[in-house]
Design an enzyme around this catalytic site. Structure first.
Site, PDB file in Angstrom:
ATOM      1  NE  ARG A 102      -3.838   0.645   1.928  1.00 44.54           N
ATOM      2  CZ  ARG A 102      -5.064   0.748   2.440  1.00 44.54           C
ATOM      3  NH1 ARG A 102      -5.272   1.492   3.502  1.00 44.54           N
ATOM      4  NH2 ARG A 102      -6.075   0.100   1.895  1.00 44.54           N
ATOM      5  CG  HIS A 129      -8.335   0.099  -2.889  1.00 48.41           C
ATOM      6  ND1 HIS A 129      -7.619  -1.038  -2.551  1.00 48.41           N
ATOM      7  CD2 HIS A 129      -8.942   0.508  -1.739  1.00 48.41           C
ATOM      8  CE1 HIS A 129      -7.784  -1.284  -1.265  1.00 48.41           C
ATOM      9  NE2 HIS A 129      -8.583  -0.370  -0.749  1.00 48.41           N
ATOM     10  CD  GLN A 132     -13.169  -1.782  -0.666  1.00 50.15           C
ATOM     11  OE1 GLN A 132     -12.437  -1.825   0.309  1.00 50.15           O
ATOM     12  NE2 GLN A 132     -14.412  -2.256  -0.634  1.00 50.15           N
ATOM     13  CG  ASP A 220     -13.359   6.592  -1.368  1.00 48.34           C
ATOM     14  OD1 ASP A 220     -13.323   6.539  -0.124  1.00 48.34           O
ATOM     15  OD2 ASP A 220     -12.341   6.438  -2.080  1.00 48.34           O
ATOM     16  CB  CYS A 260     -14.118   1.535  -0.262  1.00 50.83           C
ATOM     17  SG  CYS A 260     -13.620   3.258  -0.149  1.00 50.83           S
ATOM     18  NE  ARG A 288     -10.341  -5.123   0.474  1.00 44.61           N
ATOM     19  CZ  ARG A 288      -9.595  -4.115   0.925  1.00 44.61           C
ATOM     20  NH1 ARG A 288     -10.162  -3.026   1.386  1.00 44.61           N
ATOM     21  NH2 ARG A 288      -8.266  -4.157   0.858  1.00 44.61           N
TER      22      ARG A 288
HETATM   23  N1  NVA Z   1      -9.806   6.745  -1.631  1.00 45.67           N
HETATM   24  C1  NVA Z   1      -9.492   6.335  -0.297  1.00 45.67           C
HETATM   25  C2  NVA Z   1      -9.759   4.881  -0.117  1.00 45.67           C
HETATM   26  C3  NVA Z   1      -9.471   4.353   1.256  1.00 45.67           C
HETATM   27  C4  NVA Z   1      -9.685   2.889   1.379  1.00 45.67           C
HETATM   28  C5  NVA Z   1      -8.032   6.657  -0.009  1.00 45.67           C
HETATM   29  O1  NVA Z   1      -7.188   6.436  -0.878  1.00 45.67           O
HETATM   30  O2  NVA Z   1      -7.739   7.149   1.086  1.00 45.67           O
HETATM   31  N1   CP Z   2     -11.224   0.057   2.342  1.00 46.57           N
HETATM   32  C1   CP Z   2      -9.955  -0.051   2.778  1.00 46.57           C
HETATM   33  O1   CP Z   2      -9.021  -0.319   2.023  1.00 46.57           O
HETATM   34  O2   CP Z   2      -9.816   0.144   4.106  1.00 46.57           O
HETATM   35  P1   CP Z   2      -8.452   0.334   4.929  1.00 46.57           P
HETATM   36  O3   CP Z   2      -7.883   1.659   4.505  1.00 46.57           O
HETATM   37  O4   CP Z   2      -8.880   0.316   6.354  1.00 46.57           O
HETATM   38  O5   CP Z   2      -7.523  -0.789   4.590  1.00 46.57           O
END
Ligand code: NVA
Ligand code: CP
Length: 301
Positions: A102, A129, A132, A220, A260, A288
């Protein structure tokens, strides 16, 4: 399939294969059927951003499959002190069977895959992502029976989620409408891909128009991780880009609402709508685990 870096790389058959395997693994888990298909395998999980769902579901998923996962915080790795991604990839490939990452740039996840010799899974980048979006497709298919022809309406930032949902929906025969303020459109690469699907994709700046007759409404956060310094200007730009009772009325009566998570209630979704659809949203979070077990089995077995 060697890696899972973005859904653009997957064929429709590969996506359907993952969804089918996830359903099977979910069934096996619920019925106590042993499925330790990754005994002795190890997954390194590099996190350069915070996480609740991704971290816990990958770690538990590896355990349930008979393997183990190592949490590698970006701040504690030498990568945080400037060691190159290419060297890190080559070192980790000597110890591990797979890596989940990540991070910010999609190019970092791609470089890890290029330089390493083990499968790499994108656990979220600024661009995509995929884990997700696959969990979302699984959740929709579970509730509605099939995906073909269903309409998903995405409201909000043209971010990693919007990018992955556009590709995932189009590759599985769904229709998708994205309502984003003009400066916050999805990525050019994704819009270029979507050009081939004019009959099933549209981009607008009107949430009301986009929501019309939707089978699924999705939103989101307005400011993703890494964008916190833009929070105030984004809060202005995204006024009206909220899933609320008015938007829900535009959609089909049996509309499903997905998010998400984490959610900022009162911003991209009202608490009332969120709580009325909490069952679906937490099924989505649960999935997930199952879809990632399918990804792990497909890449590491
Ligand atoms: N768009 C959000 C998704 C979090 C799971 C982010 O990147 O923070
Ligand atoms: N939706 C998602 O990826 O959640 P986290 O940021 O908690 O991993």
């Amino acid at each position: 399939m060697k890696h899972l870096l973005k859904l653009l790389d997957l064929s429709p058959e590969e996506i359907t294969g993952l969804l089918n395997l996830a359903d099977q693994l979910k069934y096996e888990r619920k019925h106590g059927i042993p499925h330790q298909r990754l005994t002795g395998k190890t997954l390194g999980m590099i996190f350069q951003k915070a996480s609740t769902r991704t971290r816990v579901s990958f770690e538990v998923g590896m355990f349930q499959l008979g393997g183990m996962a190592l949490f590698l915080s970006g701040g504690d790795l030498q990568i945080g002190r400037g060691e190159s991604v290419s060297d890190t990839a080559r070192v980790l490939s000597r110890y591990l069977d797979g890596i989940m990452i990540r991070t910010f740039g999609q190019d970092e996840a791609e470089a890890l895959a290029d330089y390493g010799s083990i499968p790499v899974i994108n656990g979220l980048t600024d661009m995509a992502h995929p884990c997700q979006a696959l969990a979302d497709l699984m959740t929709i298919r579970e509730a509605k029976g099939s995906l073909e022809g269903l309409k998903l309406c995405y409201i909000g930032d043209g971010n990693n989620m919007a990018n992955s949902l556009i590709v995932g929906c189009l590759k599985t025969g769904m229709r998708i409408t994205a309502a984003c303020p003009k400066p916050y459109a999805p990525s050019d690469t994704v819009l270029e891909f979507a050009k081939a699907y004019r009959d099933r994709f549209s981009l607008t700046d009107s949430p009301m128009l986009a929501a019309s007759d939707a089978d699924v409404l999705y939103t989101d956060v307005w400011a993703s991780m890494g964008m916190e310094s833009e929070k105030a200007e984004r809060a202005k730009a995204f006024q009206g880009y909220q899933i609320n009772a008015g938007i829900v009325r535009e959609a089909k009566p049996d509309v499903m609402i997905l998010h998400c998570l984490p959610a900022h209630k009162g911003e991209e979704i009202t608490s009332e709508v969120f709580e009325a659809h909490a069952g679906e949203i937490f099924d989505e979070a649960e999935n997930r685990l199952h879809i990632q077990k399918a990804i792990l089995v497909t890449l590491l077995e």
